[in-house]
Motif scaffolding. Structure first.
Motif, PDB file in Angstrom:
ATOM      1  N   GLY A  36     -17.841  19.800  -6.969  1.00 16.91           N
ATOM      2  CA  GLY A  36     -18.216  21.095  -7.544  1.00 16.91           C
ATOM      3  C   GLY A  36     -18.609  20.926  -8.992  1.00 16.91           C
ATOM      4  O   GLY A  36     -18.155  21.668  -9.864  1.00 16.91           O
ATOM      5  N   HIS A  62     -19.597  23.652 -11.402  1.00 19.27           N
ATOM      6  CA  HIS A  62     -18.504  24.514 -11.845  1.00 19.27           C
ATOM      7  C   HIS A  62     -17.421  23.729 -12.575  1.00 19.27           C
ATOM      8  O   HIS A  62     -16.350  24.262 -12.877  1.00 19.27           O
ATOM      9  N   THR A 117     -10.763  19.581 -12.993  1.00 20.18           N
ATOM     10  CA  THR A 117     -11.710  20.602 -13.433  1.00 20.18           C
ATOM     11  C   THR A 117     -11.668  20.760 -14.947  1.00 20.18           C
ATOM     12  O   THR A 117     -10.596  20.863 -15.543  1.00 20.18           O
ATOM     13  N   ARG A 149     -12.593  25.966 -18.686  1.00 18.73           N
ATOM     14  CA  ARG A 149     -13.749  26.861 -18.607  1.00 18.73           C
ATOM     15  C   ARG A 149     -13.447  28.200 -19.267  1.00 18.73           C
ATOM     16  O   ARG A 149     -12.295  28.605 -19.384  1.00 18.73           O
ATOM     17  N   ASP A 154     -15.254  32.310 -19.029  1.00 13.54           N
ATOM     18  CA  ASP A 154     -16.267  33.134 -18.374  1.00 13.54           C
ATOM     19  C   ASP A 154     -17.310  33.599 -19.370  1.00 13.54           C
ATOM     20  O   ASP A 154     -16.983  34.065 -20.469  1.00 13.54           O
ATOM     21  N   ARG A 180     -18.775  36.610  -8.459  1.00  9.84           N
ATOM     22  CA  ARG A 180     -18.802  35.244  -8.969  1.00  9.84           C
ATOM     23  C   ARG A 180     -18.935  35.300 -10.487  1.00  9.84           C
ATOM     24  O   ARG A 180     -19.325  36.326 -11.046  1.00  9.84           O
TER      25      ARG A 180
END
Length: 385
Positions: free
Chosen positions: A75, A78, A93, A96, A98, A105
């Motif tokens: 992924g 993302h 990951t 992150r 937004d 999403r």
């Protein structure tokens, strides 16, 4: 921020530590995050080990491959790279934040700050992190909520829901799995969900089905399902679903000593049409419909055992729940499952063919069931007409 330390076996397992070292030896952070930290603190089983880092995906790949591990860009857009160590996969990951959301999403940007990563999560109990040595980091003060088994949205509940409406269903799932049922639910969360009902139809049926399946695998989801109905979320997500049999069914499951089963509980909500609306696999839809249909028909435990075989107990449990009767009939179900119809189609051929053969075989089978499986092959053959 340090509140506690987790000492779960998986934290110090060689594969886990190998992934963490690959990142930290290269100057990156490696923090366990979310469900694995939450469940370790609650001392309940976990599904996956997720690791969060300030390194961008390309750097993650570079570091883990240099350490002799395999990197799979599962992924990468993302920020997620699956790192394989000793045949075990770990999702790594990048932190992150937004940038934009539309209720389904999010558009994200990478960050180097754990606080940004924590702020975009759903519930405070899911915004807990731990270093490779098990030291817990609590950037948003979620530990008191976890200790109280209180499911609470991060920041403003309305904002979290408008970022992703699926969080309404996730709220009830997390309360079923981790919440304090005696303490009840967060009033702010329920009010926000009630205000967000119009957005629930934006969620894909597949996402709802996956979430509902996990929700109903909890030991006792009945209070959460009832709260869903009361605030309007159940009707918005599954129009026509009826949860009146859910609490009796779960009580009977305890009496019968059976494990939670999402299909059985979906059958309690309405049956096959519910499963179809959730885009579940066809085989599961058929099973759910079979359980519900059998529960609504007039059958003895013996007949249900014979006709449903492995699903017979599920059908009879739901029958008892729908009719509000105590759990009984175990011996009859077992007898039905073990019974074998003594006639075959070839026994009636060539005298009978086509539809007449099928009709006669069905009639004789019904006579055999009504006899309590006592009619012999010769006795049935004599009544072939």
């Amino acid at each position: 921020m340090t509140r506690e330390r987790i000492n779960a076996e998986w934290v110090f397992a060689p594969n886990t530590q190998a992934v963490c070292r690959a990142l930290t030896d290269g100057g990156a952070q490696a923090l366990f995050v979310g469900g694995c930290v939450r469940n370790a603190l609650l001392e309940v089983p976990l599904r996956d080990i997720d690791i969060s880092t300030d390194a961008v995906p390309e750097r993650v790949i570079e570091l883990v491959e240099a350490a002799g591990l395999k990197a799979v860009p599962t992924g990468i857009a993302h920020g997620t790279v699956t790192v394989v160590a000793g045949h075990e996969g770990f999702e790594v990951t990048t932190f992150r934040r937004d940038v934009a959301t539309d209720g389904r999403r999010a558009v994200v940007a990478f960050s180097t700050e754990v606080a940004d990563d924590a702020a975009r999560r759903d519930f405070t109990m899911n915004a807990l992190y731990a270093r490779p040595d098990g030291t817990v980091l609590d950037p948003l003060g979620g530990m008191p909520d976890l200790e109280a088994r209180r499911v609470r949205f991060i920041g403003n509940a309305h904002d979290r829901l408008h970022e992703d409406y699926l969080r309404a269903l996730r709220y009830f799932r997390f309360h079923a799995w981790y919440g304090d049922h005696d303490a009840g639910m967060d009033p702010e969360a329920l009010a926000a969900i009630g205000d967000a009902l119009d957005g629930l139809d934006k969620i894909s049926r597949e996402r709802v089905g996956h979430e509902m399946h996990r929700f109903l695998e909890a030991v006792n989801p009945a209070p959460s399902v009832a709260a869903m109905r009361q605030c309007g979320a159940l009707g918005a997500l599954l129009p026509g679903a009826d949860d009146r049999a859910m609490a009796p069914l779960i009580h009977l499951e305890g009496e019968a000593g059976v494990k939670p089963d999402a299909a059985r509980r979906l059958a309690a909500l309405g049956g096959g049409w519910v499963a179809e609306s959730l885009r579940l696999p066809k085989a599961e839809i058929k099973r759910i419909d079979r359980i519900r249909t059998a529960a609504e028909e007039i059958q003895s435990p013996e007949e249900m055992g014979y006709r449903l075989k492995a699903d017979a107990r599920d059908g009879w449990l739901l029958r008892c729940a729908l009719t509000e009767t105590p759990w009984h009939g175990e011996d009859g179900l077992a007898a039905g499952r073990a019974a074998r119809f003594p006639l075959k189609a070839r026994d009636l051929m060539p005298d009978l063919q086509g539809p007449e053969l099928g009709d006669t075989l069905e009639r004789l089978e019904n006579l055999w069931i009504a006899s309590g499986f006592t009619l012999t092959r010769d006795e049935l053959f004599a009544q072939r007409g």
